[in-house]
Design a protein around this motif. Structure first.
Motif, short mmCIF file in Angstrom:
data_model
loop_
_atom_site.label_atom_id
_atom_site.label_comp_id
_atom_site.label_asym_id
_atom_site.label_seq_id
_atom_site.Cartn_x
_atom_site.Cartn_y
_atom_site.Cartn_z
N ARG A 24 0.87 -1.08 -0.11
CA ARG A 24 -0.01 -0.05 -0.10
C ARG A 24 0.79 1.12 -0.22
NH1 ARG A 24 -3.31 2.83 4.32
NH2 ARG A 24 -4.50 4.31 2.89
N LEU A 25 1.91 1.33 1.13
CA LEU A 25 2.91 2.52 1.04
C LEU A 25 3.55 2.58 -0.54
CD1 LEU A 25 4.02 4.84 2.57
CD2 LEU A 25 5.83 3.04 3.11
N VAL A 26 3.64 1.76 -0.87
CA VAL A 26 4.64 1.86 -2.39
C VAL A 26 3.67 2.08 -3.59
CG1 VAL A 26 6.27 0.64 -3.89
CG2 VAL A 26 6.54 0.42 -1.21
N CYS A 27 2.53 1.26 -3.38
CA CYS A 27 1.63 1.13 -4.83
C CYS A 27 0.74 2.61 -4.63
CB CYS A 27 0.83 0.02 -4.62
SG CYS A 27 2.10 -1.36 -5.07
N ASP A 28 0.42 2.97 -3.51
CA ASP A 28 -0.48 4.15 -3.41
C ASP A 28 0.46 5.40 -3.41
OD1 ASP A 28 -2.37 5.98 -2.92
OD2 ASP A 28 -3.53 5.10 -1.51
N ASN A 29 0.44 6.05 -4.37
CA ASN A 29 1.42 7.12 -4.48
C ASN A 29 0.95 8.48 -3.52
OD1 ASN A 29 3.70 8.61 -5.42
ND2 ASN A 29 2.65 9.56 -7.08
N ARG A 30 -0.49 8.34 -3.19
CA ARG A 30 -0.98 9.32 -2.46
C ARG A 30 -0.33 9.30 -0.92
NH1 ARG A 30 -6.94 7.81 -3.08
NH2 ARG A 30 -5.90 5.83 -2.50
N LEU A 31 0.17 8.19 -0.55
CA LEU A 31 0.72 8.24 0.70
C LEU A 31 2.13 8.69 0.74
CD1 LEU A 31 -0.09 4.59 2.14
CD2 LEU A 31 -0.66 6.60 3.16
N ILE A 32 3.01 8.39 0.04
CA ILE A 32 4.38 9.19 -0.15
C ILE A 32 4.12 10.82 -0.37
CG2 ILE A 32 4.87 8.69 -2.48
CD1 ILE A 32 7.32 8.80 0.49
N GLN A 33 3.10 11.21 -1.12
CA GLN A 33 2.84 12.24 -1.31
C GLN A 33 2.16 13.16 -0.30
OE1 GLN A 33 3.71 14.35 -3.90
NE2 GLN A 33 4.31 12.26 -4.87
N LYS A 34 1.41 12.42 0.68
CA LYS A 34 1.03 12.97 2.12
C LYS A 34 2.31 13.21 2.98
CE LYS A 34 -1.59 11.26 5.93
NZ LYS A 34 -0.71 11.17 6.97
N TYR A 35 3.27 12.03 2.91
CA TYR A 35 4.43 12.41 3.83
C TYR A 35 5.25 13.41 3.47
CZ TYR A 35 2.62 8.11 5.77
OH TYR A 35 1.88 7.12 6.27
N ILE A 36 5.38 13.78 2.34
CA ILE A 36 6.04 14.85 1.53
C ILE A 36 5.47 16.22 2.06
CG2 ILE A 36 6.82 16.47 -0.61
CD1 ILE A 36 7.08 13.36 -2.03
N MET A 37 4.18 16.33 2.09
CA MET A 37 3.44 17.51 2.25
C MET A 37 3.57 17.64 3.84
SD MET A 37 2.41 18.96 -0.15
CE MET A 37 1.71 20.40 0.68
N GLU A 38 3.69 16.60 4.69
CA GLU A 38 3.64 16.74 6.11
C GLU A 38 5.23 17.30 6.33
OE1 GLU A 38 2.82 12.78 7.68
OE2 GLU A 38 0.76 13.32 7.69
N ALA A 39 6.20 16.90 5.73
CA ALA A 39 7.57 17.18 5.79
C ALA A 39 7.69 18.67 5.51
CB ALA A 39 8.43 16.36 4.83
N LYS A 40 6.85 19.17 4.43
CA LYS A 40 6.92 20.58 4.16
C LYS A 40 6.14 21.44 4.93
CE LYS A 40 6.92 20.14 -0.97
NZ LYS A 40 5.96 20.22 -1.97
N ASP A 41 5.30 20.84 5.78
CA ASP A 41 4.45 21.49 6.95
C ASP A 41 5.20 21.64 8.08
OD1 ASP A 41 2.28 21.58 5.10
OD2 ASP A 41 1.11 20.30 5.97
N MET A 42 5.89 20.67 8.17
CA MET A 42 6.90 20.68 9.64
C MET A 42 7.95 21.66 9.29
SD MET A 42 7.40 16.64 11.03
CE MET A 42 7.94 16.23 9.67
N GLU A 43 8.61 21.71 8.25
CA GLU A 43 9.72 22.74 8.12
C GLU A 43 9.02 24.21 8.13
OE1 GLU A 43 13.05 23.60 4.48
OE2 GLU A 43 11.05 22.43 3.94
#
Length: 176
Positions: A24-43
């Protein structure tokens, strides 16, 4: 629920008994995009904190930049080990910074970053590969930084770069 716990739980719910398959983590690209957005938000949020101290003991951060051609030429196991080394150094930098930042906003953001980075670290250790288990004997290229915001920048670049491309490479194998 804490985001790090969510990441680990979403992964563990999709693990096959005989071999870790982060489908799921690998095949559902929305998850990694979510973690990228969270990293940007934390920054962004840590950048808005008042009175963040200059670190008296500099944070040792991995150099996470890479050339796309070099990255593509590596085996997935090599990529995984490289990311694990980067994450180990990053988690260590967060722990070191936590001991130096008492201001509430910065401390809260560092705690969240620790949960996220450590969750990815634990997750990548669970992947099954022919090469066996990860050994903590790596020496990634690193730099010293005295600004807390540098830790968040490094994490965002790691998630947005190596982790994203690693998951895309795995998707080609796992998501047929």
């Amino acid at each position: 629920s804490p985001p790090g716990l969510l990441l680990l739980t979403s992964f563990l719910l999709h693990v096959k008994e005989d071999r870790a398959s982060p489908t799921r983590l690998v095949c559902d690209n929305r998850l990694i995009q979510k973690y990228i957005m969270e990293a940007k938000d934390m920054e962004t949020r840590v950048g808005q904190c008042q009175a963040l101290p200059v670190l008296s003991c500099p944070a040792v951060l991995p150099l996470v930049d890479f050339t796309f051609q070099q990255w593509k030429s590596k085996l997935n196991e090599t990529k995984r080990r490289e990311i694990l080394c980067d994450l180990a150094l990053l988690v260590g930098a967060v722990v070191g910074a936590q001991g130096q930042v008492s201001e509430e906003c910065g401390a809260r953001q560092l705690s969240q970053l620790y949960r996220h980075a450590n969750s990815f670290f634990l997750l990548l250790q669970t992947f099954s590969w022919e090469g066996g288990h990860w050994e903590p004997s790596c020496s990634p290229h690193s730099m010293e930084q005295t600004h807390v915001t540098s830790i968040f920048l490094t994490y965002r670049r790691l998630v947005q770069g190596k982790l994203l491309f690693f998951f895309e490479d795995l998707a080609k194998v796992l998501c047929k």
